[in-house]
Structures are given as structure tokens and as C-alpha cells.
Design an enzyme around this catalytic site. Structure first.
Site, PDB file in Angstrom:
ATOM      1  N   SER A   1      -7.782  17.152  39.180  1.00  0.00           N
ATOM      2  CA  SER A   1      -7.979  15.747  39.546  1.00  0.00           C
ATOM      3  C   SER A   1      -6.884  15.308  40.496  1.00  0.00           C
ATOM      4  CB  SER A   1      -7.973  14.869  38.297  1.00  0.00           C
ATOM      5  OG  SER A   1      -8.136  13.509  38.625  1.00  0.00           O
TER       6      SER A   1
ATOM      7  N   HIS B   1      -5.694  12.285  41.452  1.00  0.00           N
ATOM      8  CA  HIS B   1      -4.754  11.193  41.177  1.00  0.00           C
ATOM      9  C   HIS B   1      -3.665  11.577  40.180  1.00  0.00           C
ATOM     10  CE1 HIS B   1      -5.992   9.479  37.164  1.00  0.00           C
ATOM     11  NE2 HIS B   1      -7.084  10.178  37.424  1.00  0.00           N
TER      12      HIS B   1
ATOM     13  N   CYS C   1      -6.889   7.012  28.250  1.00  0.00           N
ATOM     14  CA  CYS C   1      -8.332   6.934  28.005  1.00  0.00           C
ATOM     15  C   CYS C   1      -8.653   6.311  26.653  1.00  0.00           C
ATOM     16  CB  CYS C   1      -8.960   8.330  28.090  1.00  0.00           C
ATOM     17  SG  CYS C   1      -8.772   9.101  29.704  1.00  0.00           S
TER      18      CYS C   1
END
Length: 381
Positions: free
Chosen positions: A198, A200, A320
Site C-alpha cells: 500500500s 500511503h 481500522c
């Protein structure tokens, strides 16, 4: 402000931001178009793909660009399971994976696949013996993350790969979202067949992820449309995002902060041991850039808010799941004492941190513990 929540997201580098603006100015055309502007955009897209494969030591492999790590994990789990269903329906994963893996597994169970979930010890480590016991000749897929996003446990991926290859024809997928650029991970030699990254998390841009595959690996699409990305992921590909993703991967691979991260983590571990009401999680198994701790009978949110008010940004165990107010599935799985489960915070280092940041964190931590009247305090020397 001192930012110590780099496992949630990192600050985009200036080089990435500048390159993104420039790419949007020059390569705005649809790479699927047959005109010259489209061909120029497609050339940049393919150069970016080749650069990424080179960094992952798999020049003959394949890169599928996605909207992020979640989509890449979904594509890996569901796409590889369906592509290999003729060989069997047995899949292995762990109970401490990211929700983007676990929820994809729940979907596959509903579709008739059989899933075995490996357990972990108190350090968050998966047992190679249990993996060997669970694997079968008809196992088609194994997915085990490299670095846990909540407590930082590093799994022995190469050891797992050898067990998988020696005992089955299963494809081995690794969620490397928390490890790429911080620990060695590639598609070369004995290791995973498929890797999720990923952007970011490595000073790139949100909305960019990728699934990298070894040469010859077959995967089914899970979204349908115009057939972009060799039919694996439809939708107009963002050439600027792909180009700066490759740039972010190059930049972080050139700047190795493992030594300083290890030093800072060790400093904080030694410091935390001065307090009676603090539990260090994954102390001996954690990645250099992540340290999670738990407070006795104090909610993690209280600590996060106090640190923020004093100029330091940390998080609860996972961005999350931080808004749920419940102990996460990872914290439940490592089986810590009940009085610590609600009190987890995660400190994670990034490219922009310095030793001064660590010193300031310790000062604020001392202030917090004094306010609570908890444990011993450090002389700060």
C-alpha cells in the site's frame, strides 16, 4: 506536533507530491487510448510497473494496481482461491490477519471453501508446526501477513514458504502492507508468491495499492468492466498514482532507517519497564518501527487524547478498529489479561521521525503516568 502513527498512514514525501502534480500535467490521457497522448501515458504506466517488479526482484512477474491494500488483499484471496479451485478448496490463514483478509475468508467460506485459521502465541507468532499440521495436498492458498498491523509481530515468512512448498502446491500470499520498505520482502527465492503493498504506508498517496505476483501465477478477476490490468482489475488506471507509487517504493528502499527504528524501539522498551502498570506487547517479536503497549485499567482512547493534547500523535491498536471501543481481534487472540485489553496504544515510527521525538514522547508519557499516580517514573536522563 510529533507524529508517531506511521502504521496508520505516513506523510507523503515532497518528491512524491511534486511528481504527482507533474504526472497529472503531462500524462493525463487514458492509457487505454490509441492516440499518442494515450500511448505516452501507457508507456509511463508500464515503466512504473517494471520498476516495481525490479524492486520486488521479480522482473518477469506481474503487478496489478488497485485502490489500496484492502482491494489488493481481496483480489489476492478471492481471485487466487477461484483460480485454483479445480485443485481443491482448502485454504489456510491466521486469526490475526487484517480485516480485509479475514472478511474475504468469511466470504469464501460462504461460497463452499474450507478455511483453517492458525492461532498465535502471546507474542503474536504463528507456529510453523501448526502450519505443517494443517497443510494438505489439496490446500490451494495460504495467506499470512508479514508484520502485524496492530502489535508489530514479524512472522518468519521464508520458513513458512518452505513448509508450504514442501507439502503442497498451494499459492502463498503475504500482506506486506506494514513491512515493505522496512524489512526485506520480495518475490525472489523461497518466499511468497503474491505480495500486497500500500502506497500511503511508505510516504506515497492514499488510494494506491498493488498486488504483485510471481511469473505464471493465475488469478481470477473479482471486478468486471473494460478489462484493464490484463483483465484482472477493470477501471481506468490512474497513471500518475502508479508512477508515484513506484517512486515512493524507490525512495523508501534507498533510505534505510531500520537501525534507528530498532534503537528507538529498544529505548522505549527499556523506558516502559520503569512503570508497573504498563504491558509491552510483542516485545521480542516486534518489527523495528512498531511498539504497542497496554495500560492497566485505562482506556487507550484516554491515553491517545492526552498525548494529542500534549503535541504527540499515537493511536490505539489499529486505525481500522480504533473507533469501535472494543478490544480488537488481535488483542483478544494474544490473550493478555482482561485489565489490559482496553488500554492498548501503538507507537509507530516513520521517515520523518528523529531521536528528539522519542525524547519528547518520553516526557509526555512521564507526565501522563504522574497524572494517573501510576508506577515508577524515569529521571529522563
Amino acid at each position: 506536533m510529533i507524529y508517531l502513527d506511521n502504521s496508520a498512514t505516513t506523510v507523503p514525501s515532497e518528491e512524491v507530491l511534486e511528481a504527482f502534480v507533474e504526472a497529472n500535467r503531462k500524462y493525463y490521457a487514458n492509457p487505454a487510448s490509441i492516440h499518442l497522448a494515450g500511448k505516452n501515458a501507457d508507456n509511463l504506466l508500464e515503466r512504473s510497473r517494471k520498476q516495481i517488479l525490479s524492486l520486488l526482484e521479480a522482473p518477469e512477474g506481474e503487478v496489478i494496481f488497485t485502490s489500496g491494500g484492502t482491494e489488493a488483499n481481496n483480489l489476492a484471496i478471492i481471485g487466487l482461491a477461484y483460480a485454483n479451485r479445480a485443485k481443491g478448496s482448502h485454504i489456510i490463514t491466521t486469526r490475526i490477519e487484517h480485516p480485509s483478509v479475514l472478511n474475504a475468508m468469511i466470504y469464501l467460506e460462504q461460497m463452499g471453501f474450507e478455511i483453517d485459521y492458525l492461532t498465535c502465541d502471546k507474542q503474536g507468532l504463528i507456529s510453523s508446526l501448526e502450519l505443517k499440521e494443517k497443510i494438505r495436498k489439496n490446500t490451494i492458498l495460504v495467506s499470512i501477513m508479514h508484520v502485524n498491523n496492530e502489535i508489530g509481530t514479524v512472522q518468519p515468512i521464508a520458513e513458512f514458504a518452505k513448509i508450504i512448498k514442501d507439502n503442497s502446491r498451494a499459492v502463498f500470499h503475504t500482506d506486506a502492507v506494514q513491512s515493505y520498505g522496512r524489512l526485506p520482502i520480495s518475490l525472489a527465492g523461497i518466499g511468497p508468491d503474491a505480495i500486497t503493498v500500500s502506497a500511503h504506508k511508505i510516504n506515497g498517496l492514499k488510494g494506491s495499492g498493488l498486488l504483485a505476483l510471481r511469473k505464471g501465477l493465475v488469478i481470477k478477476a473479482v471486478s468486471f468492466g473494460g478489462g484493464q490490468e490484463n483483465g484482472h482489475r477493470s477501471g481506468t488506471v490512474s497513471v500518475p498514482n502508479a508512477a508515484v507509487f513506484a517512486k515512493a517504493m524507490r525512495l523508501i528502499s534507498l533510505e534505510d532507517k531500520t537501525t534507528s527504528n530498532t534503537h528507538w524501539r529498544n529505548l522505549l522498551i527499556d523506558f516502559m519497564k520503569n512503570f508497573n502498570d504498563v504491558l509491552i506487547l510483542a516485545e521480542t517479536s516486534g518489527a523495528p518501527h512498531i511498539l504497542s503497549i497496554a495500560f492497566n485499567k485505562i482506556k487507550g482512547e484516554i491515553a491517545v487524547n492526552f498525548f494529542q493534547e500534549n503535541g504527540v500523535i499515537v493511536s490505539t491498536s489499529s486505525a481500522c478498529s480504533s473507533k469501535s471501543g472494543r478490544a480488537s481481534h488481535v488483542i483478544e487472540e494474544i490473550d493478555i489479561a482482561e485489565r489490559f485489553k482496553q488500554g492498548v496504544i501503538r507507537i509507530s515510527f516513520g521517515q520523518n521521525n528523529t531521536e528528539e521525538d522519542i525524547f519528547e514522547f518520553k516526557k509526555v508519557f512521564n507526565k501522563f503516568m504522574k497524572l494517573l499516580g501510576r508506577g515508577k517514573t524515569n529521571d529522563m536522563e
